[in-house]
Design a protein around this motif. Sequence first.
Motif, PDB file in Angstrom:
ATOM      1  N   ARG A 165       0.787  -1.207   0.052  1.00  0.00           N
ATOM      2  CA  ARG A 165      -0.014  -0.170   0.316  1.00  0.00           C
ATOM      3  C   ARG A 165       0.705   1.303  -0.034  1.00  0.00           C
ATOM      4  O   ARG A 165       0.501   2.222  -0.761  1.00  0.00           O
ATOM      5  CB  ARG A 165      -0.834  -0.092   1.217  1.00  0.00           C
ATOM      6  CG  ARG A 165      -1.887   1.269   1.215  1.00  0.00           C
ATOM      7  CD  ARG A 165      -2.843   0.887   2.267  1.00  0.00           C
ATOM      8  NE  ARG A 165      -2.016   1.482   3.737  1.00  0.00           N
ATOM      9  CZ  ARG A 165      -2.109   0.711   4.736  1.00  0.00           C
ATOM     10  NH1 ARG A 165      -2.808  -0.512   4.572  1.00  0.00           N
ATOM     11  NH2 ARG A 165      -1.330   0.775   5.834  1.00  0.00           N
ATOM     12  N   GLU A 166       1.867   1.320   0.875  1.00  0.00           N
ATOM     13  CA  GLU A 166       2.808   2.475   0.810  1.00  0.00           C
ATOM     14  C   GLU A 166       3.583   2.724  -0.362  1.00  0.00           C
ATOM     15  O   GLU A 166       4.041   3.813  -0.652  1.00  0.00           O
ATOM     16  CB  GLU A 166       3.701   2.406   2.332  1.00  0.00           C
ATOM     17  CG  GLU A 166       2.835   2.450   3.380  1.00  0.00           C
ATOM     18  CD  GLU A 166       1.785   3.593   3.478  1.00  0.00           C
ATOM     19  OE1 GLU A 166       2.280   4.544   3.143  1.00  0.00           O
ATOM     20  OE2 GLU A 166       0.740   3.312   3.981  1.00  0.00           O
ATOM     21  N   MET A 167       4.106   1.473  -1.088  1.00  0.00           N
ATOM     22  CA  MET A 167       4.874   1.773  -2.074  1.00  0.00           C
ATOM     23  C   MET A 167       3.956   1.834  -3.362  1.00  0.00           C
ATOM     24  O   MET A 167       4.755   2.420  -4.423  1.00  0.00           O
ATOM     25  CB  MET A 167       5.628   0.302  -2.508  1.00  0.00           C
ATOM     26  CG  MET A 167       6.643   0.164  -1.415  1.00  0.00           C
ATOM     27  SD  MET A 167       8.067   1.327  -1.525  1.00  0.00           S
ATOM     28  CE  MET A 167       9.092   0.754  -0.413  1.00  0.00           C
ATOM     29  N   ALA A 168       2.883   1.765  -3.236  1.00  0.00           N
ATOM     30  CA  ALA A 168       1.873   1.795  -4.507  1.00  0.00           C
ATOM     31  C   ALA A 168       2.182   3.140  -5.343  1.00  0.00           C
ATOM     32  O   ALA A 168       2.242   3.227  -6.612  1.00  0.00           O
ATOM     33  CB  ALA A 168       0.407   1.881  -4.242  1.00  0.00           C
ATOM     34  N   GLY A 169       2.200   4.358  -4.580  1.00  0.00           N
ATOM     35  CA  GLY A 169       2.199   5.572  -5.306  1.00  0.00           C
ATOM     36  C   GLY A 169       3.673   6.248  -5.406  1.00  0.00           C
ATOM     37  O   GLY A 169       3.796   7.297  -6.222  1.00  0.00           O
ATOM     38  N   CYS A 170       4.674   5.349  -5.162  1.00  0.00           N
ATOM     39  CA  CYS A 170       5.941   5.745  -5.224  1.00  0.00           C
ATOM     40  C   CYS A 170       6.632   5.540  -6.654  1.00  0.00           C
ATOM     41  O   CYS A 170       6.571   4.437  -7.201  1.00  0.00           O
ATOM     42  CB  CYS A 170       6.837   5.258  -3.905  1.00  0.00           C
ATOM     43  SG  CYS A 170       6.375   5.365  -2.397  1.00  0.00           S
ATOM     44  N   LYS A 226      10.546   6.179  -2.303  1.00  0.00           N
ATOM     45  CA  LYS A 226      10.398   4.712  -1.688  1.00  0.00           C
ATOM     46  C   LYS A 226      10.998   4.565  -0.527  1.00  0.00           C
ATOM     47  O   LYS A 226      10.651   3.669   0.379  1.00  0.00           O
ATOM     48  CB  LYS A 226      10.897   3.591  -2.784  1.00  0.00           C
ATOM     49  CG  LYS A 226      10.233   3.550  -3.874  1.00  0.00           C
ATOM     50  CD  LYS A 226      10.721   3.032  -5.095  1.00  0.00           C
ATOM     51  CE  LYS A 226      10.110   2.794  -6.488  1.00  0.00           C
ATOM     52  NZ  LYS A 226      10.737   1.839  -7.516  1.00  0.00           N
ATOM     53  N   ALA A 227      12.206   5.326  -0.163  1.00  0.00           N
ATOM     54  CA  ALA A 227      12.949   5.140   0.915  1.00  0.00           C
ATOM     55  C   ALA A 227      11.946   5.617   2.181  1.00  0.00           C
ATOM     56  O   ALA A 227      12.093   5.139   3.097  1.00  0.00           O
ATOM     57  CB  ALA A 227      14.223   5.946   0.628  1.00  0.00           C
ATOM     58  N   LYS A 228      11.275   7.000   1.801  1.00  0.00           N
ATOM     59  CA  LYS A 228      10.331   7.551   2.870  1.00  0.00           C
ATOM     60  C   LYS A 228       9.444   6.466   3.149  1.00  0.00           C
ATOM     61  O   LYS A 228       8.967   6.445   4.543  1.00  0.00           O
ATOM     62  CB  LYS A 228      10.005   8.713   2.495  1.00  0.00           C
ATOM     63  CG  LYS A 228      11.063   9.780   2.214  1.00  0.00           C
ATOM     64  CD  LYS A 228      10.483  11.156   1.764  1.00  0.00           C
ATOM     65  CE  LYS A 228      11.570  12.298   1.654  1.00  0.00           C
ATOM     66  NZ  LYS A 228      10.927  13.588   1.306  1.00  0.00           N
ATOM     67  N   ALA A 229       8.736   5.862   2.088  1.00  0.00           N
ATOM     68  CA  ALA A 229       7.926   4.910   2.385  1.00  0.00           C
ATOM     69  C   ALA A 229       8.106   3.869   3.344  1.00  0.00           C
ATOM     70  O   ALA A 229       7.416   3.238   4.179  1.00  0.00           O
ATOM     71  CB  ALA A 229       7.266   4.544   1.043  1.00  0.00           C
ATOM     72  N   ILE A 230       9.252   3.289   3.232  1.00  0.00           N
ATOM     73  CA  ILE A 230       9.683   2.437   4.017  1.00  0.00           C
ATOM     74  C   ILE A 230       9.813   2.626   5.461  1.00  0.00           C
ATOM     75  O   ILE A 230       9.414   1.886   6.253  1.00  0.00           O
ATOM     76  CB  ILE A 230      10.990   1.685   3.453  1.00  0.00           C
ATOM     77  CG1 ILE A 230      10.800   0.532   2.287  1.00  0.00           C
ATOM     78  CG2 ILE A 230      11.951   0.971   4.617  1.00  0.00           C
ATOM     79  CD1 ILE A 230      12.248   0.208   1.702  1.00  0.00           C
ATOM     80  N   GLN A 231      10.235   3.840   5.729  1.00  0.00           N
ATOM     81  CA  GLN A 231      10.171   4.433   7.135  1.00  0.00           C
ATOM     82  C   GLN A 231       8.822   4.489   7.637  1.00  0.00           C
ATOM     83  O   GLN A 231       8.493   4.229   8.944  1.00  0.00           O
ATOM     84  CB  GLN A 231      10.774   5.669   7.338  1.00  0.00           C
ATOM     85  CG  GLN A 231      12.332   5.782   6.859  1.00  0.00           C
ATOM     86  CD  GLN A 231      13.039   4.568   7.646  1.00  0.00           C
ATOM     87  OE1 GLN A 231      13.033   4.454   8.658  1.00  0.00           O
ATOM     88  NE2 GLN A 231      13.903   4.086   6.936  1.00  0.00           N
TER      89      GLN A 231
END
Length: 338
Positions: free
Chosen positions: A232-237, A243-248
């Motif tokens: 879900r968090e990676m979908a719009g990256c 993507k690095a921010k999404a992983i955090q």
Amino acid sequence: QRKRGRECEGLADKELQKTQKELEKALRKIERLETQNAALRGEGKVNREAKNSVFLDLFRRKEYLVRLYQDLHPDEEDITVDDLTVVTLENVLTLKRFNDLGFIRGKENQKLLIMIESQSVWTLNILIRLWDYLVSTLMDYFINNGYDLYNTPKLEMPDVETYVVYTGKSMPRLFSSGRLETDAEGRYILSLNKEFFGGVEGKPDLTAKVISVKNGTGILEEYIRFSQIFDREMAGCKTDQEKAKAIQKVFNLCEQENVLTEYLEQHRGEVEKIMMTMVSPEYIEKAAKRTDKIHVAIKTARKFGISEEQLRDYLVSEFNITPGYAQNCLDADWEDEE
């Protein structure tokens, strides 16, 4: 003799020109790669297999493997880390892909082999892969335990259980078609025989139970939720920075929703290294190709009698490496020949 000498010189010149053209072409390609590599060094790259890598790391740790086993067999509460042995295949000597997780429960004289595969994109071909992994794992089991496959006594076969952990957000139509059986926990049961051989009696068979967010419990349910948060968090990256921010954010959300909290807390640094890498797999591959090009350049130059000093200077200027590294390449090449 003079004529033959001139002919040899002419052939050598043509060969040298051909080699130089090939080398120049290779160097132009390397120059493009170096530009790309410079960009890669300055930004983090998201591991494309992040979820699968976390799955492998999570269950190689015996404390979580025990929890997984107890979730599958809640009636066996006395299982300890000493009762479980990981037998996951490793593709060290072959090009075959290794499986996600395999382990054996050894209790008294009863052996139970459990095979688990994790899937985020659904495919029934997982049954064929499980069949392949199962046979390979059983062969390793027999060999490691000193069984003689060519002797007359019948071997002792461990019991076998196979599972597919499906982390996808939506369930495939197959699961709502009504043609699949379910067990007492509501897990769909897939059959290799039914799906690939039309259910014909006498054909090979393997059954696998599907664990999803709808019927998962315990540590596996947490892993499925982790995977869905990740997706879900990676979908719009789009960029690697996003993507690095999404992983955090994935870490923060997992903490808030109590998903793999202990594991992510205790091993956060290691998990971040798993999920992020400063050099992408593409960079590693390109770097290996660059090393091969240097090796070819050294071989070609030595073939035409270029001195070590000239060759070292050539490597430094053409491949943008230090004199010390160039000398190491030359020394390593001599060692290879010896």
